[in-house]
Every structure is written in structure tokens, then in C-alpha cells.
Design a protein around this motif. Structure first.
Motif, PDB file in Angstrom:
ATOM      1  N   UNK A  50       0.418 -10.269 -10.029  1.00  0.00           N
ATOM      2  CA  UNK A  50       0.162  -9.705 -11.361  1.00  0.00           C
ATOM      3  C   UNK A  50      -1.275  -9.208 -11.479  1.00  0.00           C
ATOM      4  N   UNK A  51      -1.705  -8.493 -10.441  1.00  0.00           N
ATOM      5  CA  UNK A  51      -3.048  -7.927 -10.434  1.00  0.00           C
ATOM      6  C   UNK A  51      -3.077  -6.623 -11.233  1.00  0.00           C
ATOM      7  N   UNK A  52      -4.259  -6.238 -11.752  1.00  0.00           N
ATOM      8  CA  UNK A  52      -4.341  -5.035 -12.588  1.00  0.00           C
ATOM      9  C   UNK A  52      -4.124  -3.738 -11.813  1.00  0.00           C
ATOM     10  N   UNK A  53      -3.666  -2.747 -12.526  1.00  0.00           N
ATOM     11  CA  UNK A  53      -3.588  -1.373 -12.035  1.00  0.00           C
ATOM     12  C   UNK A  53      -4.550  -0.550 -12.883  1.00  0.00           C
ATOM     13  N   UNK A  54      -5.583   0.005 -12.264  1.00  0.00           N
ATOM     14  CA  UNK A  54      -6.659   0.658 -13.003  1.00  0.00           C
ATOM     15  C   UNK A  54      -6.708   2.145 -12.666  1.00  0.00           C
ATOM     16  N   UNK A  55      -6.778   2.975 -13.698  1.00  0.00           N
ATOM     17  CA  UNK A  55      -6.893   4.422 -13.497  1.00  0.00           C
ATOM     18  C   UNK A  55      -8.324   4.769 -13.108  1.00  0.00           C
ATOM     19  N   UNK A  56      -8.459   5.591 -12.072  1.00  0.00           N
ATOM     20  CA  UNK A  56      -9.768   6.052 -11.634  1.00  0.00           C
ATOM     21  C   UNK A  56     -10.143   7.302 -12.428  1.00  0.00           C
ATOM     22  N   UNK A  57     -11.339   7.323 -12.977  1.00  0.00           N
ATOM     23  CA  UNK A  57     -11.808   8.441 -13.792  1.00  0.00           C
ATOM     24  C   UNK A  57     -11.764   9.733 -12.979  1.00  0.00           C
ATOM     25  N   UNK A  58     -11.101  10.779 -13.471  1.00  0.00           N
ATOM     26  CA  UNK A  58     -11.052  12.053 -12.738  1.00  0.00           C
ATOM     27  C   UNK A  58     -12.430  12.631 -12.447  1.00  0.00           C
ATOM     28  N   UNK A  59     -13.427  12.280 -13.274  1.00  0.00           N
ATOM     29  CA  UNK A  59     -14.781  12.764 -13.014  1.00  0.00           C
ATOM     30  C   UNK A  59     -15.322  12.232 -11.700  1.00  0.00           C
ATOM     31  N   UNK A  60     -14.751  11.119 -11.208  1.00  0.00           N
ATOM     32  CA  UNK A  60     -15.195  10.526  -9.936  1.00  0.00           C
ATOM     33  C   UNK A  60     -14.511  11.212  -8.764  1.00  0.00           C
ATOM     34  N   UNK A  61     -13.183  11.331  -8.831  1.00  0.00           N
ATOM     35  CA  UNK A  61     -12.457  11.858  -7.667  1.00  0.00           C
ATOM     36  C   UNK A  61     -12.259  13.368  -7.686  1.00  0.00           C
ATOM     37  N   UNK A  62     -12.345  13.998  -8.865  1.00  0.00           N
ATOM     38  CA  UNK A  62     -12.278  15.449  -8.938  1.00  0.00           C
ATOM     39  C   UNK A  62     -10.893  16.049  -8.878  1.00  0.00           C
ATOM     40  N   UNK A  63      -9.850  15.222  -8.870  1.00  0.00           N
ATOM     41  CA  UNK A  63      -8.483  15.750  -8.861  1.00  0.00           C
ATOM     42  C   UNK A  63      -8.090  16.133 -10.285  1.00  0.00           C
ATOM     43  N   UNK A  88      -5.107  17.550 -11.369  1.00  0.00           N
ATOM     44  CA  UNK A  88      -3.687  17.503 -11.720  1.00  0.00           C
ATOM     45  C   UNK A  88      -2.993  16.244 -11.204  1.00  0.00           C
ATOM     46  N   UNK A  89      -3.778  15.279 -10.720  1.00  0.00           N
ATOM     47  CA  UNK A  89      -3.215  14.048 -10.186  1.00  0.00           C
ATOM     48  C   UNK A  89      -3.929  12.855 -10.806  1.00  0.00           C
ATOM     49  N   UNK A  90      -3.161  11.939 -11.379  1.00  0.00           N
ATOM     50  CA  UNK A  90      -3.710  10.683 -11.890  1.00  0.00           C
ATOM     51  C   UNK A  90      -3.755   9.680 -10.743  1.00  0.00           C
ATOM     52  N   UNK A  91      -4.945   9.137 -10.467  1.00  0.00           N
ATOM     53  CA  UNK A  91      -5.124   8.231  -9.344  1.00  0.00           C
ATOM     54  C   UNK A  91      -5.362   6.817  -9.853  1.00  0.00           C
ATOM     55  N   UNK A  92      -4.576   5.864  -9.363  1.00  0.00           N
ATOM     56  CA  UNK A  92      -4.648   4.470  -9.800  1.00  0.00           C
ATOM     57  C   UNK A  92      -4.979   3.551  -8.628  1.00  0.00           C
ATOM     58  N   UNK A  93      -5.745   2.517  -8.939  1.00  0.00           N
ATOM     59  CA  UNK A  93      -6.085   1.497  -7.939  1.00  0.00           C
ATOM     60  C   UNK A  93      -5.409   0.191  -8.304  1.00  0.00           C
ATOM     61  N   UNK A  94      -4.664  -0.381  -7.362  1.00  0.00           N
ATOM     62  CA  UNK A  94      -4.048  -1.691  -7.524  1.00  0.00           C
ATOM     63  C   UNK A  94      -5.044  -2.727  -7.016  1.00  0.00           C
ATOM     64  N   UNK A  95      -5.584  -3.546  -7.915  1.00  0.00           N
ATOM     65  CA  UNK A  95      -6.725  -4.407  -7.597  1.00  0.00           C
ATOM     66  C   UNK A  95      -6.279  -5.741  -7.006  1.00  0.00           C
ATOM     67  N   UNK A  96      -5.874  -5.690  -5.738  1.00  0.00           N
ATOM     68  CA  UNK A  96      -5.417  -6.892  -5.054  1.00  0.00           C
ATOM     69  C   UNK A  96      -6.562  -7.849  -4.726  1.00  0.00           C
ATOM     70  N   UNK A 113      -9.099  12.677  -0.027  1.00  0.00           N
ATOM     71  CA  UNK A 113      -9.150  13.750   0.972  1.00  0.00           C
ATOM     72  C   UNK A 113      -7.794  14.425   1.125  1.00  0.00           C
ATOM     73  N   UNK A 114      -6.732  13.633   1.216  1.00  0.00           N
ATOM     74  CA  UNK A 114      -5.399  14.214   1.400  1.00  0.00           C
ATOM     75  C   UNK A 114      -4.895  14.884   0.124  1.00  0.00           C
ATOM     76  N   UNK A 115      -5.174  14.277  -1.021  1.00  0.00           N
ATOM     77  CA  UNK A 115      -4.600  14.778  -2.269  1.00  0.00           C
ATOM     78  C   UNK A 115      -5.305  16.018  -2.808  1.00  0.00           C
ATOM     79  N   UNK A 116      -6.465  16.352  -2.276  1.00  0.00           N
ATOM     80  CA  UNK A 116      -7.148  17.568  -2.734  1.00  0.00           C
ATOM     81  C   UNK A 116      -6.277  18.800  -2.504  1.00  0.00           C
ATOM     82  N   UNK A 117      -5.637  18.872  -1.343  1.00  0.00           N
ATOM     83  CA  UNK A 117      -4.771  20.005  -1.047  1.00  0.00           C
ATOM     84  C   UNK A 117      -3.537  19.993  -1.941  1.00  0.00           C
ATOM     85  N   UNK A 118      -2.990  18.798  -2.173  1.00  0.00           N
ATOM     86  CA  UNK A 118      -1.843  18.683  -3.084  1.00  0.00           C
ATOM     87  C   UNK A 118      -2.246  19.115  -4.487  1.00  0.00           C
TER      88      UNK A 118
END
Length: 444
Positions: free
Chosen positions: A12-25, A27-35, A278-283
Motif C-alpha cells: 500500500x505504498x503511494x503513487x505520486x504524479x511527477x510534475x510535468x515541469x520536471x520531465x517535460x512530457x 501529453x503523458x502523465x508520469x507516476x512514481x510508485x514509491x516502493x 528518454x523512451x517516452x519523449x518519442x511517444x
């Protein structure tokens, strides 16, 4: 929130959205599962408990005693050491080398026994009956072995822990939606296989990006593409795409997560973040103008504190140390001189000129067990520090470098050649090839 046992806090660890200003994507919402917020500090808490629980409860019912054993030098070992202690049992970590000093010290603090055996790679190869790690694994698997062996590289309960926990939690936290992408660093392959299985049950169209370490590189918790194929749980069909990440990229991603996102990630999480972006930039570029949005999830496996020496070795300026004294010349491994066992023995036996200095790059326990007579032991991490400071030997000294299977020695031979050393050679196949050829080895 109240628990009767620390094991109830696993999952039951958190799932946190990464600020788009950090990753620059865009059209893609990026989430980190904080294990890393599991109680013992890593994603391995789940499989460690799931694999060990039947053994531990049975041992407790039988009055205690016994030893839990796992072929691990990292987070699985840490979790199992703590779990074994809860049940009054001992824990033994068996590995071919402890590569991170902080992990070794922490395991000793937890009461673990550490046994280092010379082995061909970080993962055991069950088909190599001459490999000491493989022989030890086979002995553990015998019915009367007397150990509680969790067997993380082959135990299906490793995968089940994530299929029953991590995967469903991701779907729940996304309110029933399934991410378009799941990004996983591949170690034992338990988390990537288990999570991918669950996500595809909800949506067969989920794409899985598997990340491995670059060949001859080292990222804690991640296998190289050669090593991962030796893992019993690894199935290439799990992954739509496989890609490699370097240790430098892992640290770069780690620093971004720490400094820009407030996530105290270790290098494995950094590798997952860096590889994902790196991979999702092209996507992301392909989604422009379509009106569609996608989502992606990656796992932050553990925390930064156990890897300060790892960071200090590669990026000393990040921890207040002086930067490397001049760049290490990177040259192609093809420029290195490689000698087979027969040629190396002739070279060492020559009577004319200075005798070559043999440097064994393995860990001290493996060296003590068997080594070439007259060789000196400089663990590869220490040797790397010496190389970064300049040529560690006089140019007049010929050098033969040896490691377990010849990969590390080849890389260092190439580096030293590029730095101007006129006669440094790598032992092809390493100490394993020397042993298999029947060449003499001595014990300390």
C-alpha cells in the motif's frame, strides 16, 4: 494507523504524479510508485515476506531455530534478515561479491552472516555445474539441506507478491484505469513480471519497458542484459521494449528525483526515471495534435542512503568531494590487448624483462578462496578510484588484469591503454577460464 506486526505495514505504498515541469512530457502523465516507503526500505519487502512467510511460520510452530538463506547482496537480503530476526532465526546472505560497502555494513548490523563465494556472474547459472554459486544453490535445494531457502531467482512467489499487491494497487490508485506504459528495471524480474501480468489482465494493450544495465556497467539491483537471461523468472515476452541504462544516467535520474521531486530515491529508481523519460519523449511527440493523453508508471525501488559510496565513486562533486582529477580516457574495448590462459601463462613464465604484475579485481573472499600465485588483490571499485586519479602503475610495469569472467578486466585494460600504458592485458574468460583450463590456483 495501528499494526500488531511490522509485516502488516508492507505494501500500500503511494503513487505520486511527477510534475510535468520536471520531465517535460506534454501529453503523458508520469507516476512514481514509491516502493522505498515499505517498512524495510525497498520493493523487495513484498517478495521477501511472501516467499519467507510459509517457512517462517512453520519454523515458529516447530519451536524456532534454523537459518534462512538467500543468494542476495542487496535489498532482498536486508528484508529477509529482519524477517528472520522477527522469528528468532538466523539469516545468511550468499553472494559472489558485496559491491556496496553500506549494504554490507547494514547487513552485519541486522545480524546477517555473509558468505562470499567465487562465482561467474552476479546471477547464478543453473546449467553451470562448476560454478560455486550454482553448486551452493543445488545443495540448498536438497530436501535435507537444513536451510530455509527462499530462492528469489526461481521462486514463483516472488512474482505472486507483485501480482497480488503492487499491480492491483497501481490500478486502484489510478481509479480503475490502467497505465499505457509500465517501466521496470529488471533484477530478479519479479516486480516487472508480476505487475505486467495484472495490468495486462485489465488491458492487454499495456506496453512494458524493461530496463537493464549497460554491458560491463553496474547499477545496484539491475542486471546487465547478459546476466538477466540467467534469471529463472525472466521471460522476454513480458517486455515490449528492452533498453539499457548507464550508471551515469541512473545517478542523473536519481539526482532529479531527489532535488526536483522530493523523492529520496536510490540509483535503481533513478535509472527507471531516466529510462522512462528518454523512451517516452518519442511517444510524447507522436501524441502531439491527436488530443490523446497517455500515462506511465515506474517504480522507485529504494532509498539513497545506502548508495553514498556508489555516488561518491562516480560523481564525487555531488557529495562535496573534489571532482575527478582529469577525465578518464574512454576508448573502445577493441583497443585492449586480450590474452588467453595459455598465452598468459607463457607471459608470466618468461625470463626476460620485468615479470608482469597480476591484478585480481575480484572481492577479497573470492580472492582468498582461489587466485593466481603472486597476484595482488585490488577490488574493482577501488581500482576504478585509482584509475581516475591517473595511471595506478608505472608505465615500465607490464600488467595482467583478471576478474571473474574477463569483462571488468577488459574495460580497465582499455582505459589504461587509452591513458598511455604500453603493456596492459586482460585475461580472456577471467579466473573462471583459468580454473577451467586446469591452470594452477592457490588459496590464501
Amino acid at each position: 494507523m495501528r499494526y500488531d506486526s511490522i509485516t502488516e505495514a508492507i505494501g500500500n505504498t503511494p503513487l505520486v504524479r511527477i510534475d510535468p515541469a520536471v520531465h517535460g512530457l506534454r501529453h503523458i502523465d508520469l507516476f512514481a510508485k514509491l516502493e522505498m516507503l515499505n517498512p524495510f526500505g525497498s520493493v523487495k519487502d513484498r517478495p521477501a515476506w511472501h516467499m519467507a512467510r510459509p517457512h517462517l511460520e512453520a519454523a515458529a510452530g516447530g519451536g524456532g531455530g534454523g537459518t534462512v538463506v538467500e543468494l542476495s547482496s542487496g535489498n532482498t537480503a536486508k528484508a529477509l534478515a529482519l524477517l528472520a530476526g522477527l522469528y528468532g532465526l538466523r539469516f545468511k546472505s550468499v553472494t559472489n561479491r558485496m559491491r556496496v560497502p553500506e549494504v554490507r555494513e547494514l547487513l552485519l548490523l541486522l545480524g546477517a552472516e555473509i558468505e562470499e563465494l567465487p562465482g561467474q556472474s552476479e546471477c547464478l547459472d543453473p546449467t553451470d555445474t562448476d560454478d560455486p554459486l550454482t553448486r551452493f544453490h543445488q545443495a540448498l535445494s536438497e530436501p535435507d539441506a537444513g536451510y530455509l531457502h527462499t530462492d528469489q531467482y526461481f521462486n514463483p512467489r516472488n512474482v505472486e507478491a507483485h501480482a497480488e499487491g503492487t499491480g492491483p494497487e497501481i490500478v486502484k490508485d489510478l481509479e480503475g484505469r490502467v497505465p499505457d506504459w509500465f517501466v521496470a528495471c529488471v533484477g530478479t524480474a519479479g516486480s516487472s513480471t508480476g505487475v505486467a501480468r495484472v495490468l495486462r489482465e485489465h488491458d492487454p494493450g499495456v506496453r512494458v519497458l524493461g530496463l537493464v544495465a549497460g554491458k560491463s556497467d553496474f547499477i545496484p539491483g539491475i542486471r546487465t542484459i547478459d546476466e538477466v537471461r540467467q534469471v529463472g523468472l525472466f521471460d522476454p515476452a513480458t517486455y515490449d521494449v528492452m533498453a539499457s541504462v548507464s550508471s551515469e544516467e541512473a545517478i542523473e535520474g536519481m539526482v532529479t528525483l531527489i532535488r526536483r521531486c522530493g523523492l529520496l530515491s536510490g540509483p535503481t529508481g533513478g535509472a527507471a526515471y531516466f529510462g522512462a523519460v528518454r523512451h517516452l519523449r518519442e511517444v510524447d511527440a507522436g501524441l502531439a495534435g491527436t488530443g490523446r493523453r497517455e500515462s506511465a508508471v515506474f517504480i522507485v525501488c529504494d532509498r539513497a542512503e545506502s548508495y553514498l559510496s556508489y555516488v561518491r565513486e562516480r560523481r564525487p562533486e555531488l557529495v562535496g568531494r573534489a571532482p575527478r582529477r582529469g577525465p578518464v580516457v574512454e576508448v573502445s574495448e577493441a583497443a585492449a590487448r586480450v590474452v588467453d590462459v595459455a598465452a598468459a601463462r607463457r607471459w608470466l613464465a618468461q625470463q626476460e624483462g620485468p615479470r608482469p604484475l597480476v591484478v585480481d579485481l575480484r572481492g577479497p573472499h573470492a580472492y582468498a578462496a582461489l587466485h593466481i600465485a603472486g597476484s595482488v588483490n585490488i577490488v574493482d571499485e577501488v581500482f576504478g578510484e585509482l584509475v581516475r586519479g591517473g595511471l595506478p602503475f608505472s608505465k615500465s610495469v607490464p600488467v595482467l588484469l583478471a576478474c571473474p569472467v574477463g569483462e571488468k578486466s577488459l574495460r580497465y585494460a582499455a582505459l589504461l591503454t587509452g591513458m598511455g600504458h604500453p603493456d596492459v592485458r586482460s585475461l580472456a574468460g577471467g579466473i573462471v577460464a583459468w580454473r577451467d583450463a586446469g591452470a594452477p590456483l592457490v588459496r590464501e
